[in-house]
Enzyme design. Structure first.
Site, PDB file in Angstrom:
ATOM      1  N   ASP A  48      -0.736  -3.688   4.710  1.00 42.74           N
ATOM      2  CA  ASP A  48       0.001  -3.454   5.968  1.00 42.74           C
ATOM      3  C   ASP A  48      -0.123  -4.610   6.954  1.00 42.74           C
ATOM      4  O   ASP A  48      -0.098  -4.403   8.171  1.00 42.74           O
ATOM      5  CB  ASP A  48      -0.472  -2.153   6.662  1.00 42.74           C
ATOM      6  CG  ASP A  48      -0.475  -0.975   5.724  1.00 42.74           C
ATOM      7  OD1 ASP A  48       0.504  -0.850   4.976  1.00 42.74           O
ATOM      8  OD2 ASP A  48      -1.439  -0.195   5.730  1.00 42.74           O
ATOM      9  N   LYS A  79       3.490  -8.267   5.639  1.00 44.40           N
ATOM     10  CA  LYS A  79       3.949  -9.198   4.594  1.00 44.40           C
ATOM     11  C   LYS A  79       5.465  -9.161   4.434  1.00 44.40           C
ATOM     12  O   LYS A  79       6.077 -10.167   4.119  1.00 44.40           O
ATOM     13  CB  LYS A  79       3.332  -8.828   3.234  1.00 44.40           C
ATOM     14  CG  LYS A  79       1.861  -9.109   3.127  1.00 44.40           C
ATOM     15  CD  LYS A  79       1.326  -8.734   1.772  1.00 44.40           C
ATOM     16  CE  LYS A  79       1.347  -7.246   1.496  1.00 44.40           C
ATOM     17  NZ  LYS A  79       0.517  -6.425   2.380  1.00 44.40           N
ATOM     18  N   GLY A 112       4.684  -0.490   1.137  1.00 46.46           N
ATOM     19  CA  GLY A 112       5.827  -0.221   1.999  1.00 46.46           C
ATOM     20  C   GLY A 112       6.089  -1.424   2.865  1.00 46.46           C
ATOM     21  O   GLY A 112       5.176  -1.953   3.496  1.00 46.46           O
ATOM     22  N   HIS A 113       7.304  -1.903   2.824  1.00 43.27           N
ATOM     23  CA  HIS A 113       7.673  -3.057   3.631  1.00 43.27           C
ATOM     24  C   HIS A 113       8.753  -2.641   4.611  1.00 43.27           C
ATOM     25  O   HIS A 113       9.754  -2.064   4.200  1.00 43.27           O
ATOM     26  CB  HIS A 113       8.255  -4.165   2.751  1.00 43.27           C
ATOM     27  CG  HIS A 113       7.210  -4.931   2.008  1.00 43.27           C
ATOM     28  ND1 HIS A 113       7.507  -5.786   0.987  1.00 43.27           N
ATOM     29  CD2 HIS A 113       5.885  -4.986   2.164  1.00 43.27           C
ATOM     30  CE1 HIS A 113       6.391  -6.325   0.537  1.00 43.27           C
ATOM     31  NE2 HIS A 113       5.398  -5.848   1.238  1.00 43.27           N
ATOM     32  N   GLN A 156      -0.132  -4.690  -0.905  1.00 43.37           N
ATOM     33  CA  GLN A 156      -1.501  -4.335  -0.499  1.00 43.37           C
ATOM     34  C   GLN A 156      -2.252  -5.589  -0.030  1.00 43.37           C
ATOM     35  O   GLN A 156      -1.602  -6.521   0.436  1.00 43.37           O
ATOM     36  CB  GLN A 156      -2.262  -3.615  -1.617  1.00 43.37           C
ATOM     37  CG  GLN A 156      -1.808  -2.180  -1.849  1.00 43.37           C
ATOM     38  CD  GLN A 156      -0.831  -2.025  -2.982  1.00 43.37           C
ATOM     39  OE1 GLN A 156      -0.961  -2.660  -4.008  1.00 43.37           O
ATOM     40  NE2 GLN A 156       0.147  -1.166  -2.808  1.00 43.37           N
TER      41      GLN A 156
HETATM   42  P1  IMP Z   1      -3.395   4.077  -4.297  1.00 46.26           P
HETATM   43  O1  IMP Z   1      -2.974   2.657  -4.360  1.00 46.26           O
HETATM   44  O2  IMP Z   1      -2.290   5.033  -3.960  1.00 46.26           O
HETATM   45  O3  IMP Z   1      -4.154   4.498  -5.539  1.00 46.26           O
HETATM   46  O4  IMP Z   1      -4.451   4.229  -3.082  1.00 46.26           O
HETATM   47  C1  IMP Z   1      -5.726   3.604  -3.107  1.00 46.26           C
HETATM   48  C2  IMP Z   1      -6.098   3.054  -1.728  1.00 46.26           C
HETATM   49  O5  IMP Z   1      -5.256   1.980  -1.398  1.00 46.26           O
HETATM   50  C3  IMP Z   1      -5.939   4.084  -0.597  1.00 46.26           C
HETATM   51  O6  IMP Z   1      -6.939   3.845   0.383  1.00 46.26           O
HETATM   52  C4  IMP Z   1      -4.584   3.749  -0.003  1.00 46.26           C
HETATM   53  O7  IMP Z   1      -4.470   4.140   1.339  1.00 46.26           O
HETATM   54  C5  IMP Z   1      -4.605   2.229  -0.151  1.00 46.26           C
HETATM   55  N1  IMP Z   1      -3.267   1.636  -0.220  1.00 46.26           N
HETATM   56  C6  IMP Z   1      -2.449   1.616  -1.281  1.00 46.26           C
HETATM   57  N2  IMP Z   1      -1.325   0.947  -0.985  1.00 46.26           N
HETATM   58  C7  IMP Z   1      -1.436   0.530   0.281  1.00 46.26           C
HETATM   59  C8  IMP Z   1      -0.599  -0.259   1.143  1.00 46.26           C
HETATM   60  O8  IMP Z   1       0.489  -0.726   0.788  1.00 46.26           O
HETATM   61  N3  IMP Z   1      -1.085  -0.475   2.397  1.00 46.26           N
HETATM   62  C9  IMP Z   1      -2.292  -0.023   2.798  1.00 46.26           C
HETATM   63  N4  IMP Z   1      -3.101   0.680   2.031  1.00 46.26           N
HETATM   64  C10 IMP Z   1      -2.681   0.965   0.774  1.00 46.26           C
END
Ligand code: IMP
Length: 432
Positions: free
Chosen positions: A13, A16, A40-41, A222
């Protein structure tokens, strides 16, 4: 350019989308290399807002090729949902190409993601619930379903049966019941015709483009601190959001990467569970959240906010070999009398100068701050380095010096134009 990687240098977040969008303007190919629709962008273009989770942001430029690499996990419902939404706004999406080796997120992955979290109880990770982890698990257990499997119905049906056999006990144990393999296959096959024109050999496509002197932008999602190997394990995602993954997630060699842009907010946020030493629970944290509109693009969850963690940022710079930093949301800090930046941690009796190897140390880490003066001016209208108040310039300079890298972009507002592009980077000189 020609081979440029964009990665997050915090917990995701970082903004990017906007930086990728800016860089995509000069690229011929934009290629995503890891993660899935957990990302999410938000891109604001001419006052219009686009929210993308899976499709690379380059899709907004119809003349560019947009690639989803083998390292990405794809939920076909999301993919075609996004494509349809784009088409409804006049963006064709015919420039999209998808690696035949990318893995598909299956309905049972979503169910298992939820069930795993429930099972972990108070130790839950706080995943996005999009089935990302279970899909990567199947990939590495070698029972995953890949995009190319859609082209061979017989094999697809057999593979789904095998994958479900293994899940049978888990799904029953979680009281989810049993999924019918043929129904799962039928549903997936309903995407075949739409998917087929997009399927490609992404490695060949991207390497050929580079051979022809074209510019390729490798888009990460991420951030480094969510990296499965180097992040705050187990509170991480299931892929490698660092620059090295651009090679394995597309199929290019490291010699093809010329620049690595690390994107970082000028403060820190995180969603989900896990340690966060500079987290604020006071009115400053609340203000950062409100002014910065810190709510997740994917899950809508409120992000945890805190001061800039420079130790963690320097670690992310090291992990990805960041050549240039893009600092975002500097405007959110306007009006704060003093800014704090964490330059070391204290864990028990130890003072830590570097991001600790041991997870226990990071869990107990208390930030040691450097204080810097703030500024009161609204900086959203600033277009050049010289327009920024001296205190804002000093803050940026401090970040560049601490992380020993160059700052190339400074975002002062959400809009595409609200970005200062520095002609000569701040920090250790050099051109991009
Ligand atoms: P997962 O990727 O859904 O398995 O989540 C694992 C961890 O990564 C959790 O703490 C999510 O909140 C975090 N996470 C996954 N994708 C994002 C992102 O795009 N932005 C921020 N945190 C993320």
């Amino acid at each position: 350019m020609p081979g440029t990687v964009v990665v997050g240098a915090q917990w995701g977040d970082e903004g990017k989308g906007k930086i990728t969008d800016l860089l995509a303007e000069k690229a011929d190919v934009v290629a995503r290399f890891q993660g899935g629709n957990n990302a999410g962008h938000t891109i604001v273009r001419d006052g219009e807002e686009f929210k993308l989770h899976l499709i690379p942001s380059g899709i907004l430029y119809e003349a560019k090729t947009c690639v989803i690499g083998n390292g990405v996990v794809i939920d076909p419902h999301i993919l075609f949902g996004e494509l349809e939404a784009l088409r409804a706004r006049g963006i064709g999406g015919d420039n999209l190409r998808i690696s035949g080796n990318a893995h598909l997120i299956m309905p049972y992955h979503l169910l298992l993601d939820g069930a795993n979290e429930q099972q972990l109880g108070k130790f839950k990770i706080g995943t996005t619930g999009r089935g990302i982890g279970p899909c990567y698990v199947d990939k590495y257990t070698r029972i995953g379903i890949r995009v190319q499997d859609l082209l061979d119905e017989k094999i697809l049906r057999r593979k789904i049966k095998t994958a479900l056999q293994e899940k049978y006990f888990l799904l029953q144990r979680y009281d989810i019941g049993v999924l019918d393999p043929d129904q799962v296959a039928d549903e997936l096959l309903s995407f075949r015709e739409r998917m087929e024109p997009f399927i490609c050999d992404a490695s060949l496509l991207v390497n050929t483009a580079l051979d022809q002197g074209k510019h390729v932008l490798f888009e990460g999602v991420q951030g480094a601190l969510l990296d499965i190997d180097f992040g705050t394990y187990p509170f991480v995602t299931s892929s490698n959001p660092i620059s090295g993954a651009a090679c394995t997630g597309i199929g290019v060699g490291p010699t093809r990467i010329d620049h690595v842009i690390g994107v970082a907010k000028t403060y820190t946020t995180r969603v989900g569970e896990g340690p966060f030493p500079t987290e604020l629970f006071d009115e400053t944290g609340v203000a950062m959240c409100e002014v910065g509109q810190e709510f997740g693009t994917t899950t809508g969850r409120q992000r945890r906010c805190g001061w800039l963690d420079l130790v963690a940022l320097r670690y992310a710079v090291r992990l990805s070999g960041v050549t240039h930093l893009a600092l975002t949301k500097l405007d959110v800090l306007s009006g704060l009398p003093t800014l704090k930046a964490c330059t070391r941690y204290k864990a028990g009796r130890k003072v830590l100068d570097e991001f600790p190897l041991r997870q226990t140390d990071f869990h107990h880490a208390k930030p040691i701050y450097e204080e810097l003066p703030g500024w009161t001016e609204d900086i959203r209208e600033c277009e050049a380095w010289q327009d920024l108040p001296q205190a804002a310039r000093d803050y940026v300079q401090y970040i560049a010096e601490f992380t020993k890298t160059r700052v190339k972009f400074i975002a002062v507002g959400p809009g595409r134009d609200e970005t200062i592009v520095l002609p000569r980077s701040i920090g250790r000189g050099g051109a991009l």
